[in-house]
Write an enzyme that holds these catalytic residues in place. Structure first.
Site, short mmCIF file in Angstrom:
data_model
loop_
_atom_site.label_atom_id
_atom_site.label_comp_id
_atom_site.label_asym_id
_atom_site.label_seq_id
_atom_site.Cartn_x
_atom_site.Cartn_y
_atom_site.Cartn_z
N LYS A 41 -2.24 6.75 -18.28
CA LYS A 41 -1.00 7.37 -18.75
C LYS A 41 0.05 6.32 -19.14
CE LYS A 41 2.31 10.69 -16.74
NZ LYS A 41 2.63 11.39 -15.48
N LEU A 42 -0.19 5.07 -18.78
CA LEU A 42 0.79 3.99 -18.99
C LEU A 42 2.14 4.36 -18.37
CD1 LEU A 42 -0.05 2.75 -22.63
CD2 LEU A 42 -0.88 1.87 -20.44
N THR A 128 -8.16 3.80 -0.26
CA THR A 128 -7.49 2.72 0.48
C THR A 128 -7.78 2.81 1.98
OG1 THR A 128 -5.28 1.99 1.16
CG2 THR A 128 -5.45 4.26 0.47
N ASP A 129 -7.66 1.68 2.66
CA ASP A 129 -7.82 1.68 4.12
C ASP A 129 -6.65 2.38 4.80
OD1 ASP A 129 -5.87 -0.26 3.64
OD2 ASP A 129 -6.90 -1.88 4.70
N GLU A 130 -5.57 2.63 4.05
CA GLU A 130 -4.39 3.24 4.68
C GLU A 130 -4.64 4.67 5.13
OE1 GLU A 130 -0.69 2.73 2.69
OE2 GLU A 130 -1.22 0.74 1.98
N TYR A 155 2.36 8.26 0.42
CA TYR A 155 1.28 7.68 -0.40
C TYR A 155 -0.08 7.84 0.28
CZ TYR A 155 -1.96 4.03 -1.92
OH TYR A 155 -3.09 3.34 -2.30
N LYS A 159 -3.57 9.95 -0.72
CA LYS A 159 -4.89 9.33 -0.92
C LYS A 159 -5.91 9.96 0.02
CE LYS A 159 -5.89 6.42 -3.33
NZ LYS A 159 -6.32 6.41 -4.76
N PHE A 195 4.14 -6.84 -2.38
CA PHE A 195 4.59 -7.94 -1.52
C PHE A 195 4.40 -9.34 -2.12
CE2 PHE A 195 3.58 -10.73 2.29
CZ PHE A 195 4.90 -10.91 2.65
N ASN A 254 2.30 -10.85 7.74
CA ASN A 254 3.15 -10.98 6.55
C ASN A 254 3.94 -12.28 6.55
OD1 ASN A 254 2.29 -8.50 5.63
ND2 ASN A 254 4.10 -7.38 6.34
N HIS A 281 6.44 2.17 8.89
CA HIS A 281 5.67 0.98 8.49
C HIS A 281 4.39 0.78 9.33
CE1 HIS A 281 6.21 -3.56 7.30
NE2 HIS A 281 5.09 -3.03 6.83
P1 NAD Z 1 -1.26 0.33 -10.09
O1 NAD Z 1 -0.05 1.10 -9.69
O2 NAD Z 1 -1.12 -1.12 -10.46
O3 NAD Z 1 -1.98 1.04 -11.33
C1 NAD Z 1 -2.13 2.43 -11.41
C2 NAD Z 1 -2.55 2.77 -12.85
O4 NAD Z 1 -2.77 4.19 -12.92
C3 NAD Z 1 -1.49 2.44 -13.91
O5 NAD Z 1 -2.10 1.84 -15.03
C4 NAD Z 1 -0.90 3.78 -14.27
O6 NAD Z 1 -0.41 3.84 -15.60
C5 NAD Z 1 -2.10 4.70 -14.07
N1 NAD Z 1 -1.71 6.11 -13.79
C6 NAD Z 1 -0.79 6.54 -12.88
N2 NAD Z 1 -0.68 7.88 -12.94
C7 NAD Z 1 -1.56 8.30 -13.89
C8 NAD Z 1 -1.91 9.57 -14.40
N3 NAD Z 1 -1.33 10.70 -13.93
N4 NAD Z 1 -2.85 9.64 -15.37
C9 NAD Z 1 -3.43 8.53 -15.86
N5 NAD Z 1 -3.13 7.29 -15.42
C10 NAD Z 1 -2.20 7.17 -14.45
O7 NAD Z 1 -2.27 0.53 -8.89
P2 NAD Z 1 -3.35 -0.48 -8.25
O8 NAD Z 1 -2.69 -1.28 -7.22
O9 NAD Z 1 -4.09 -1.12 -9.35
O10 NAD Z 1 -4.30 0.58 -7.51
C11 NAD Z 1 -5.39 1.18 -8.17
C12 NAD Z 1 -6.15 2.08 -7.19
O11 NAD Z 1 -6.61 1.31 -6.09
C13 NAD Z 1 -5.31 3.20 -6.59
O12 NAD Z 1 -6.12 4.35 -6.51
C14 NAD Z 1 -4.94 2.70 -5.21
O13 NAD Z 1 -4.73 3.76 -4.31
C15 NAD Z 1 -6.18 1.90 -4.88
N6 NAD Z 1 -6.02 0.80 -3.90
C16 NAD Z 1 -5.06 -0.16 -4.13
C17 NAD Z 1 -4.96 -1.24 -3.26
C18 NAD Z 1 -3.96 -2.35 -3.49
O14 NAD Z 1 -3.90 -3.29 -2.70
N7 NAD Z 1 -3.17 -2.33 -4.55
C19 NAD Z 1 -5.82 -1.32 -2.15
C20 NAD Z 1 -6.78 -0.31 -1.95
C21 NAD Z 1 -6.86 0.74 -2.85
O1 TDX Z 2 9.29 -7.14 -0.19
C1 TDX Z 2 8.45 -6.79 0.64
N1 TDX Z 2 8.50 -7.32 1.90
C2 TDX Z 2 7.61 -7.01 2.87
O2 TDX Z 2 7.71 -7.51 4.00
C3 TDX Z 2 7.38 -5.87 0.31
C4 TDX Z 2 7.30 -5.27 -1.05
C5 TDX Z 2 6.47 -5.59 1.31
N2 TDX Z 2 6.56 -6.12 2.54
C6 TDX Z 2 5.52 -5.83 3.55
C7 TDX Z 2 5.13 -4.39 3.71
C8 TDX Z 2 3.65 -4.48 4.07
O3 TDX Z 2 3.51 -4.72 5.46
O4 TDX Z 2 4.33 -6.49 3.06
C9 TDX Z 2 3.16 -5.70 3.33
C10 TDX Z 2 2.46 -5.39 2.01
O5 TDX Z 2 3.29 -4.48 1.29
P1 TDX Z 2 2.84 -3.81 -0.09
O6 TDX Z 2 2.51 -4.89 -1.08
O7 TDX Z 2 3.86 -2.80 -0.46
O8 TDX Z 2 1.43 -3.17 0.29
P2 TDX Z 2 1.00 -2.02 1.36
O9 TDX Z 2 2.11 -1.11 1.69
O10 TDX Z 2 0.28 -2.72 2.47
O11 TDX Z 2 -0.06 -1.19 0.44
C11 TDX Z 2 -0.96 -1.89 -0.43
O12 TDX Z 2 -2.25 -1.95 0.12
C12 TDX Z 2 -2.97 -0.75 0.24
C13 TDX Z 2 -1.02 -1.22 -1.80
O13 TDX Z 2 0.28 -1.15 -2.36
C14 TDX Z 2 -1.64 0.15 -1.70
O14 TDX Z 2 -1.79 0.72 -3.00
C15 TDX Z 2 -2.99 0.03 -1.05
O15 TDX Z 2 -3.52 1.30 -0.82
#
Ligand code: NAD
Ligand code: TDX
Length: 339
Positions: A41-42, A128-130, A155, A159, A195, A254, A281
Site C-alpha cells: 500500500k506504500l 513476531t515473537d511478541e 500491535y 499479530k 530503536f 538495550n 513495555h
Molecule cells: P515495515 O513497517 O517496515 O513495513 C510494512 C510494509 O507493509 C510497508 O511497506 C507498508 O507500506 C506495507 N503495508 C502496511 N499496511 C498495508 C496494507 N494494508 N496493505 C498493503 N501493504 C501494507 O515492517 P517490517 O518491520 O518490515 O515488518 C514486516 C513484517 O515482519 C510484519 O508482519 C512484522 O509484524 C513482522 N516482524 C517484524 C520484526 C521486526 O523486527 N521489524 C520482527 C518480527 C516480525
Molecule cells: O527510541 C527508542 N528507545 C528505546 O529504548 C526506541 C524506538 C525503542 N527503545 C526500546 C524499546 C524496545 O525495548 O528499544 C527496544 C526495541 O524497540 P523497537 O525498535 O520499537 O522494537 P520492538 O518494540 O522490540 O518491536 C520490534 O521487534 C518485534 C519490531 O518493531 C516489531 O515489528 C517486531 O514484531
C-alpha cells in the site's frame, strides 16, 4: 522434513517495507527461477525505492491494500504462494492509535486467507515473537513453539490474532499454511522510528539518542538477511500447519546495544538521554530456534553482531537521502509522548 515445495510465482505483501524488501532482494539474488509480485500500500513505512535495481522481468509491483478483496483475488489467481509481511509494525504507533493495526493486521490477513482458500495457494505468514509476551531478565527460559500466547501491546495482540486466523484457516479449510515468529530484525532500510536506526540517525543529525525506562530491556537481534533465508527455508521445506520460531541467539540489553552504537560512532558511553518508558513495555524476548535448525537445517550467517551493526551504521551514513526528509516528523511525534 516435508517434500520440497518449489514455487515459481510468489506474491510478497509488504514487499516495499523493511523486512519485505530485504526478502524480495534475497529471492531475486538467490532464486533465479522465481518471479515476485509485490503487493504494498506504500504507507509511511513503504518505499518503492527499496526495490530499486531489481530487473523488471523478475518482479512486478502492485500498489494496493491487502484489505482490497477484489484486487487480492485477481492477484492470487495467478500465483503459487504468498509470503505475507504486510503489517502495521511499530509498537509505539499502536499505543498512540491502534485502529490501523486492527484493520491491516487482522482484517488484511483475513482477506488474504480467504483468497488463498479460494485459489488453493500456499500461505506463509510472517509473525513476531511478541505474541508470546515477555520473559523476566533472570529467567533461563526462551520462547519455543509451545509457549502460550500472551501478547502485551495493541500491535502484538493484532499479530497474535492474525496467527490464530491462519491456524484456523489451515485446520478448518485446509489452507496450506505455515507461520514463522521472528525476533527483532536489524539491517539496511529499517524505518527510523525503530530503536537501532533511530539512534544512528539521531547521532548523525546531532540529536542525543533516547533510551526508554531503565534501558535493561532485552531484545534478541537477528540480521534481516538471516530472516529472509529462514523464511525461504520454511516456505520450501516446512511442514504444512507448523509454526517455526526464527532467532539467531542474539540477546542483548538495550543499553548495551546503544553503547555499542555510541562507541562505533565515536561518542562517549553516556552521550544519550533517558526518556519516559513505553507503557506495557515488554521486558525480555528470547527465541529458542532449535526446531528450525534441527528439522529444516537452517543456520544464520550474520553471527557477529558488532560487524552487522557496523555495516548498518555505514548504510545510514551513505543513504542520508533515504531517511532525512522523515527525521523531523518522526522526532516530533516522539517528543509529543515524551520519548
Ligand atoms: P515495515 O513497517 O517496515 O513495513 C510494512 C510494509 O507493509 C510497508 O511497506 C507498508 O507500506 C506495507 N503495508 C502496511 N499496511 C498495508 C496494507 N494494508 N496493505 C498493503 N501493504 C501494507 O515492517 P517490517 O518491520 O518490515 O515488518 C514486516 C513484517 O515482519 C510484519 O508482519 C512484522 O509484524 C513482522 N516482524 C517484524 C520484526 C521486526 O523486527 N521489524 C520482527 C518480527 C516480525
Ligand atoms: O527510541 C527508542 N528507545 C528505546 O529504548 C526506541 C524506538 C525503542 N527503545 C526500546 C524499546 C524496545 O525495548 O528499544 C527496544 C526495541 O524497540 P523497537 O525498535 O520499537 O522494537 P520492538 O518494540 O522490540 O518491536 C520490534 O521487534 C518485534 C519490531 O518493531 C516489531 O515489528 C517486531 O514484531
Amino acid at each position: 522434513m516435508a517434500a520440497l515445495f518449489e514455487p515459481k510465482r510468489i506474491i510478497v505483501t509488504g514487499g516495499a517495507g523493511f523486512i519485505g524488501s530485504n526478502f524480495v532482494h534475497w529471492v531475486v539474488d538467490n532464486q533465479p527461477d522465481v518471479h515476485v509480485t509485490v503487493l504494498d500500500k506504500l504507507t509511511y513505512a513503504g518505499k518503492l525505492e527499496n526495490l530499486e535495481g531489481i530487473p523488471a522481468k523478475r518482479m512486478a509491483f502492485v500498489k494496493g491494500d491487502i484489505c482490497d478483496a477484489e484486487l487480492v483475488d485477481k492477484l492470487f489467481a495467478d500465483a503459487d504462494a504468498v509470503v505475507h509481511f504486510a503489517a502495521e509494525s511499530h509498537n509505539d504507533n499502536s499505543i498512540a492509535n491502534p485502529e490501523p493495526f486492527l484493520r491491516t493486521n487482522v482484517q488484511g490477513t483475513f482477506t488474504l486467507l480467504e483468497a488463498a482458500r479460494k485459489h488453493d495457494i500456499r500461505f506463509h505468514h510472517i509473525s513476531t515473537d511478541e505474541v508470546y509476551g515477555d520473559l523476566a531478565l533472570d529467567d533461563p527460559a526462551r520462547f519455543t513453539e509451545e509457549t502460550p500466547y500472551h501478547p502485551s501491546s495493541p500491535y502484538s495482540s493484532t499479530k497474535a490474532s492474525s496467527d490464530l486466523l491462519v491456524r484456523a484457516w489451515c485446520r478448518t479449510y485446509g489452507v496450506r499454511a505455515t507461520i514463522s515468529n521472528c525476533s527483532n530484525n536489524y539491517g539496511p532500510r529499517q524505518h527510523i522510528e525503530k530503536f537501532i536506526p533511530r539512534q544512528i540517525t539521531n547521532i548523525i543529525s546531532g540529536i542525543r539518542p533516547k533510551l526508554y525506562g531503565d534501558g535493561k530491556n532485552v531484545r534478541d537481534w537477528i540480521h534481516t538477511e538471516d530472516h529472509s533465508s529462514a523464511v525461504w527455508t520454511i516456505l520450501t521445506k516446512g511442514e504444512i500447519g507448523q509454526t517455526y520460531l526464527i532467532g539467531a541467539d542474539g540477546e542483548r540489553g538495550n543499553i548495551d546495544v546503544l553503547r555499542e552504537i555510541l562507541a562505533q560512532m565515536g561518542k562517549q558511553p553516556d552521550d544519550f538521554d533517558w526518556v519516559r518508558d513505553r507503557p506495557g513495555h515488554d521486558r525480555r524476548y528470547a527465541i529458542d530456534p532449535t526446531k528450525l535448525r534441527t528439522e529444516l537445517g537452517w543456520a544464520p550467517k550474520h553471527t557477529d553482531f558488532g560487524e552487522g551493526l557496523r555495516e548498518t551504521i555505514e548504510w545510514y551514513k551513505e543513504n542520508t537521502a533515504w531517511w532525512e526528509a522523515e527525521k523531523a516528523e518522526t522526532e516530533a511525534k516522539y517528543a509529543k509522548s515524551g520519548q
